[in-house]
Design an enzyme around this catalytic site. Structure first.
Site, PDB file in Angstrom:
ATOM      1  N   ASP A  97       5.455  -4.091   8.721  1.00  0.00           N
ATOM      2  CA  ASP A  97       4.095  -3.555   8.849  1.00  0.00           C
ATOM      3  C   ASP A  97       3.812  -2.319   8.016  1.00  0.00           C
ATOM      4  OD1 ASP A  97       5.600  -1.621  10.093  1.00  0.00           O
ATOM      5  OD2 ASP A  97       5.101  -2.251  12.119  1.00  0.00           O
ATOM      6  N   GLU A 119       9.235 -10.858  10.618  1.00  0.00           N
ATOM      7  CA  GLU A 119       8.746 -10.068  11.768  1.00  0.00           C
ATOM      8  C   GLU A 119       7.217 -10.172  11.868  1.00  0.00           C
ATOM      9  OE1 GLU A 119       8.631  -5.608  12.405  1.00  0.00           O
ATOM     10  OE2 GLU A 119      10.576  -6.009  13.273  1.00  0.00           O
ATOM     11  N   GLU A 133      -0.146   0.543  11.108  1.00  0.00           N
ATOM     12  CA  GLU A 133       0.696  -0.664  11.126  1.00  0.00           C
ATOM     13  C   GLU A 133       0.022  -1.876  11.754  1.00  0.00           C
ATOM     14  OE1 GLU A 133       1.708   2.377  12.025  1.00  0.00           O
ATOM     15  OE2 GLU A 133       3.380   2.904  10.722  1.00  0.00           O
ATOM     16  N   HIS A 210       8.203   9.945  14.530  1.00  0.00           N
ATOM     17  CA  HIS A 210       7.607   9.986  13.199  1.00  0.00           C
ATOM     18  C   HIS A 210       6.197   9.416  13.109  1.00  0.00           C
ATOM     19  CE1 HIS A 210       7.765   5.695  12.093  1.00  0.00           C
ATOM     20  NE2 HIS A 210       8.851   5.634  12.830  1.00  0.00           N
ATOM     21  N   ARG A 212       2.479   8.239  12.669  1.00  0.00           N
ATOM     22  CA  ARG A 212       1.283   8.918  12.191  1.00  0.00           C
ATOM     23  C   ARG A 212       0.287   9.244  13.305  1.00  0.00           C
ATOM     24  NH1 ARG A 212       0.041   8.508   6.316  1.00  0.00           N
ATOM     25  NH2 ARG A 212       2.090   7.882   5.611  1.00  0.00           N
ATOM     26  N   HIS A 243      13.062  12.962  10.947  1.00  0.00           N
ATOM     27  CA  HIS A 243      12.483  12.219   9.819  1.00  0.00           C
ATOM     28  C   HIS A 243      12.151  13.200   8.690  1.00  0.00           C
ATOM     29  CE1 HIS A 243       9.582   9.645   7.685  1.00  0.00           C
ATOM     30  NE2 HIS A 243       9.942   8.623   8.459  1.00  0.00           N
TER      31      HIS A 243
HETATM   32  C1  UD1 Z   1       6.572   4.837   6.897  1.00  0.00           C
HETATM   33  C2  UD1 Z   1       5.715   3.647   7.339  1.00  0.00           C
HETATM   34  C3  UD1 Z   1       5.880   3.405   8.830  1.00  0.00           C
HETATM   35  C4  UD1 Z   1       7.344   3.282   9.212  1.00  0.00           C
HETATM   36  C5  UD1 Z   1       8.101   4.502   8.712  1.00  0.00           C
HETATM   37  C6  UD1 Z   1       9.573   4.367   8.991  1.00  0.00           C
HETATM   38  C7  UD1 Z   1       3.562   3.292   6.224  1.00  0.00           C
HETATM   39  C8  UD1 Z   1       2.141   3.676   6.147  1.00  0.00           C
HETATM   40  N1  UD1 Z   1       4.316   3.981   7.113  1.00  0.00           N
HETATM   41  O1  UD1 Z   1       6.063   6.006   7.537  1.00  0.00           O
HETATM   42  O2  UD1 Z   1       5.202   2.209   9.190  1.00  0.00           O
HETATM   43  O3  UD1 Z   1       7.434   3.191  10.615  1.00  0.00           O
HETATM   44  O4  UD1 Z   1       7.915   4.612   7.285  1.00  0.00           O
HETATM   45  O5  UD1 Z   1      10.244   5.573   8.846  1.00  0.00           O
HETATM   46  O6  UD1 Z   1       4.007   2.422   5.508  1.00  0.00           O
HETATM   47  N2  UD1 Z   1       9.901  11.284   2.892  1.00  0.00           N
HETATM   48  C9  UD1 Z   1      10.924  11.845   2.153  1.00  0.00           C
HETATM   49  N3  UD1 Z   1      12.040  11.091   1.901  1.00  0.00           N
HETATM   50  C10 UD1 Z   1      12.197   9.843   2.365  1.00  0.00           C
HETATM   51  C11 UD1 Z   1      11.165   9.285   3.139  1.00  0.00           C
HETATM   52  C12 UD1 Z   1      10.023  10.017   3.382  1.00  0.00           C
HETATM   53  O7  UD1 Z   1      10.830  12.980   1.710  1.00  0.00           O
HETATM   54  O8  UD1 Z   1      13.243   9.222   2.111  1.00  0.00           O
HETATM   55  C13 UD1 Z   1       8.670  12.077   3.155  1.00  0.00           C
HETATM   56  C14 UD1 Z   1       7.778  12.208   1.904  1.00  0.00           C
HETATM   57  O9  UD1 Z   1       7.176  13.474   1.911  1.00  0.00           O
HETATM   58  C15 UD1 Z   1       6.722  11.129   2.151  1.00  0.00           C
HETATM   59  C16 UD1 Z   1       6.555  11.248   3.658  1.00  0.00           C
HETATM   60  O10 UD1 Z   1       7.885  11.434   4.154  1.00  0.00           O
HETATM   61  O11 UD1 Z   1       5.523  11.397   1.460  1.00  0.00           O
HETATM   62  C17 UD1 Z   1       5.900  10.076   4.337  1.00  0.00           C
HETATM   63  O12 UD1 Z   1       6.465   8.830   3.923  1.00  0.00           O
HETATM   64  P1  UD1 Z   1       5.600   7.476   4.137  1.00  0.00           P
HETATM   65  O13 UD1 Z   1       6.423   6.327   3.723  1.00  0.00           O
HETATM   66  O14 UD1 Z   1       4.259   7.626   3.526  1.00  0.00           O
HETATM   67  O15 UD1 Z   1       5.319   7.433   5.691  1.00  0.00           O
HETATM   68  P2  UD1 Z   1       6.288   7.453   6.931  1.00  0.00           P
HETATM   69  O16 UD1 Z   1       5.681   8.373   7.946  1.00  0.00           O
HETATM   70  O17 UD1 Z   1       7.683   7.651   6.512  1.00  0.00           O
HETATM   71  N1  UDP Z   2      17.566   4.885  11.843  1.00  0.00           N
HETATM   72  C1  UDP Z   2      18.530   5.359  10.964  1.00  0.00           C
HETATM   73  N2  UDP Z   2      18.765   6.712  10.910  1.00  0.00           N
HETATM   74  C2  UDP Z   2      18.076   7.594  11.689  1.00  0.00           C
HETATM   75  C3  UDP Z   2      17.078   7.097  12.561  1.00  0.00           C
HETATM   76  C4  UDP Z   2      16.848   5.728  12.608  1.00  0.00           C
HETATM   77  O1  UDP Z   2      19.175   4.594  10.243  1.00  0.00           O
HETATM   78  O2  UDP Z   2      18.341   8.804  11.607  1.00  0.00           O
HETATM   79  C5  UDP Z   2      17.303   3.425  11.875  1.00  0.00           C
HETATM   80  C6  UDP Z   2      17.314   2.778  13.239  1.00  0.00           C
HETATM   81  O3  UDP Z   2      18.597   2.270  13.549  1.00  0.00           O
HETATM   82  C7  UDP Z   2      16.272   1.671  13.118  1.00  0.00           C
HETATM   83  C8  UDP Z   2      15.348   2.161  12.025  1.00  0.00           C
HETATM   84  O4  UDP Z   2      15.993   3.252  11.391  1.00  0.00           O
HETATM   85  O5  UDP Z   2      16.855   0.450  12.669  1.00  0.00           O
HETATM   86  C9  UDP Z   2      14.032   2.601  12.589  1.00  0.00           C
HETATM   87  O6  UDP Z   2      13.290   3.223  11.597  1.00  0.00           O
HETATM   88  P1  UDP Z   2      12.053   4.142  11.897  1.00  0.00           P
HETATM   89  O7  UDP Z   2      12.103   4.657  13.298  1.00  0.00           O
HETATM   90  O8  UDP Z   2      11.985   5.128  10.790  1.00  0.00           O
HETATM   91  O9  UDP Z   2      10.830   3.122  11.678  1.00  0.00           O
HETATM   92  P2  UDP Z   2      10.092   2.081  12.655  1.00  0.00           P
HETATM   93  O10 UDP Z   2      11.103   1.158  13.191  1.00  0.00           O
HETATM   94  O11 UDP Z   2       9.394   2.893  13.701  1.00  0.00           O
HETATM   95  O12 UDP Z   2       9.118   1.418  11.759  1.00  0.00           O
END
Ligand code: UD1
Ligand code: UDP
Length: 383
Positions: A97, A119, A133, A210, A212, A243
């Site tokens: 998603d 999924e 999502e 994490h 939004r 996160h």
């Molecule tokens: C994204 C997904 C969300 C998912 C989540 C899992 C969208 C809109 N959101 O949310 O569905 O549940 O990932 O974690 O697709 N960042 C880093 N390093 C990283 C990853 C993220 O610095 O390795 C920071 C960056 O500043 C980035 C921000 O996190 O801009 C947000 O990342 P983004 O992928 O836009 O949204 P998430 O909240 O991570």
């Molecule tokens: N996870 C990880 N390291 C962490 C926290 C979570 O590898 O520090 C894994 C966890 O086992 C799960 C996945 O990340 O499989 C969940 O990701 P996240 O919560 O970021 O996204 P969501 O599932 O809510 O989309």
């Protein structure tokens, strides 16, 4: 020989695509696998790739600090389209998603490439929860040619939306395939601090946040609740891999960093995380994936959301929705931490999400789609 492009980009979609990539790679006679990382996440993606030994064929390196959904969308669609034009895959697989999911499938649709949605069919039926999502899933469901529903509930949701039943299959969730690869009986953590903490033999409460829709005040409320719990229970270690999103960190650190028994740590690599989950007593989270992993490991999960697209484990009683109300979070956690009977009732291991064969079923269905095999794939049903 069919060329299957598997698209992923964040931590969770990569964990859940990994078993499918590995399975497709075993079928060299029939499939050429093209792995495309949008790298919507960077280090949180690299951690997962390393664990599963996957080197993407294309790494689009999209991530920018504090990226907006619009920028992300624009950058993903052009970069993915370039790869699709160059490679002309026979099918694109997207998972879940995220923005990578919906935009990857849209890019494929524009090039008239069939899309398989891994999924599929998760719904809250609330357009703002989870945001964005829920809408990403519905839109991907409109585009997809094959829908790999993890559960019967997800399949029903798709059928209610008039998706052609011949295109929907209950496979189980590949997160359980991944979990079975990752959880070990005797595990030495790569983060040595965790080995030291575990030797203390104290109870562990594991935290993640994490989403939004929880940014700002709701997340602040949840952190205040954790603060109250940490003060009430000095004998428990609260471990919180935070996160990397700066918007999350700006809320979490000021409230929880001063507490001695709260360990704020960097995101853990997947192996460390699931093995820590296995060693925890209680989990408080707003994550989707953790709601699926916890029940499989018999861990009570308190979910920081008002609705969930994963109702199965709530029905089984292993997951409880506590929302973002601080009082409810504290009282629900206290009940589990203080009352052994209540804890035992919630801590039964159930597995509504999979049996470790979701990737095998998914690949079996893709083979049928291309006429490579006529073998009837039996749908997943929990025992
Ligand atoms: C994204 C997904 C969300 C998912 C989540 C899992 C969208 C809109 N959101 O949310 O569905 O549940 O990932 O974690 O697709 N960042 C880093 N390093 C990283 C990853 C993220 O610095 O390795 C920071 C960056 O500043 C980035 C921000 O996190 O801009 C947000 O990342 P983004 O992928 O836009 O949204 P998430 O909240 O991570
Ligand atoms: N996870 C990880 N390291 C962490 C926290 C979570 O590898 O520090 C894994 C966890 O086992 C799960 C996945 O990340 O499989 C969940 O990701 P996240 O919560 O970021 O996204 P969501 O599932 O809510 O989309």
């Amino acid at each position: 020989m069919k060329k299957i492009a598997v698209i992923f980009g964040t931590r969770p979609d990569t964990i859940k695509q990994a078993p499918i990539i590995l399975r497709l790679q075993q079928e060299k006679k029939h499939f050429q696998v093209l792995s495309i990382a949008t790298a919507q996440h960077r280090s949180m993606l690299d951690q997962v790739l390393k664990v599963f030994g996957i080197t993407p064929d294309y790494d689009l390196d999209i991530m920018q600090p504090k990226q907006s959904l619009a920028t992300l969308t624009r950058n993903i669609i052009t970069a993915v389209d370039d790869v699709l034009v160059k490679e002309s895959p026979d099918m694109v697989l997207v998972q879940g998603d995220t923005t990578t999911t919906i935009i990857g499938s849209l890019a494929a649709f524009y090039r008239q490439i069939p899309v398989g949605h891994v999924e599929a069919g998760l719904r809250t039926n609330d357009r703002s929860n989870p945001f964005p999502e829920e809408i990403n899933r519905r839109l991907t469901g409109c585009i997809a040619d094959l829908h790999f529903a993890p559960t019967a509930t997800a399949k029903k949701a798709l059928l209610r939306e008039n998706v052609d039943p011949k295109t929907v299959f209950v496979t189980g969730n590949t997160v359980i395939d991944a979990l079975q690869i990752a959880v070990r009986k005797k595990y030495a953590f790569s983060l040595t601090r965790l080995n030291t903490l575990l030797q203390e033999k104290k109870r562990i409460v594991l935290l993640t946040m994490h989403r939004r829709e929880n940014w700002g005040e709701p997340m602040r409320g949840a952190c205040e609740a954790v603060r109250e719990l940490a003060i009430r229970y000095p004998e428990i270690n609260f471990i919180f891999p935070v996160h990397l999103n700066p918007i999350v960190r700006e809320v979490v650190y000021p409230i929880l960093d001063p507490l001695k028994n709260v360990q704020l740590i960097e995101p853990l690599d997947y192996l460390d995380f699931v093995n820590l989950l296995a060693a925890s007593s209680l989990v408080i989270t707003d994550s989707g994936g953790v709601q699926e992993e916890g029940p499989a490991l018999g861990k009570p999960i308190l979910v920081l959301r008002t609705v969930t697209e994963r109702p199965e484990a709530v029905r089984y009683g292993t997951v409880k929705l506590v929302g973002l109300d601080a009082n409810k979070i504290v009282s629900s956690a206290r009940r589990l931490l203080d009352n052994k009977a209540a804890y035992r009732k919630m801590a039964s291991a159930v597995n509504p999400y999979g049996d470790g064969k979701a990737a095998e079923r998914t690949v079996g269905i893709i083979k049928n789609y291309f006429g490579i095999s006529k073998h009837i794939v039996k749908e997943f049903s929990p025992r």
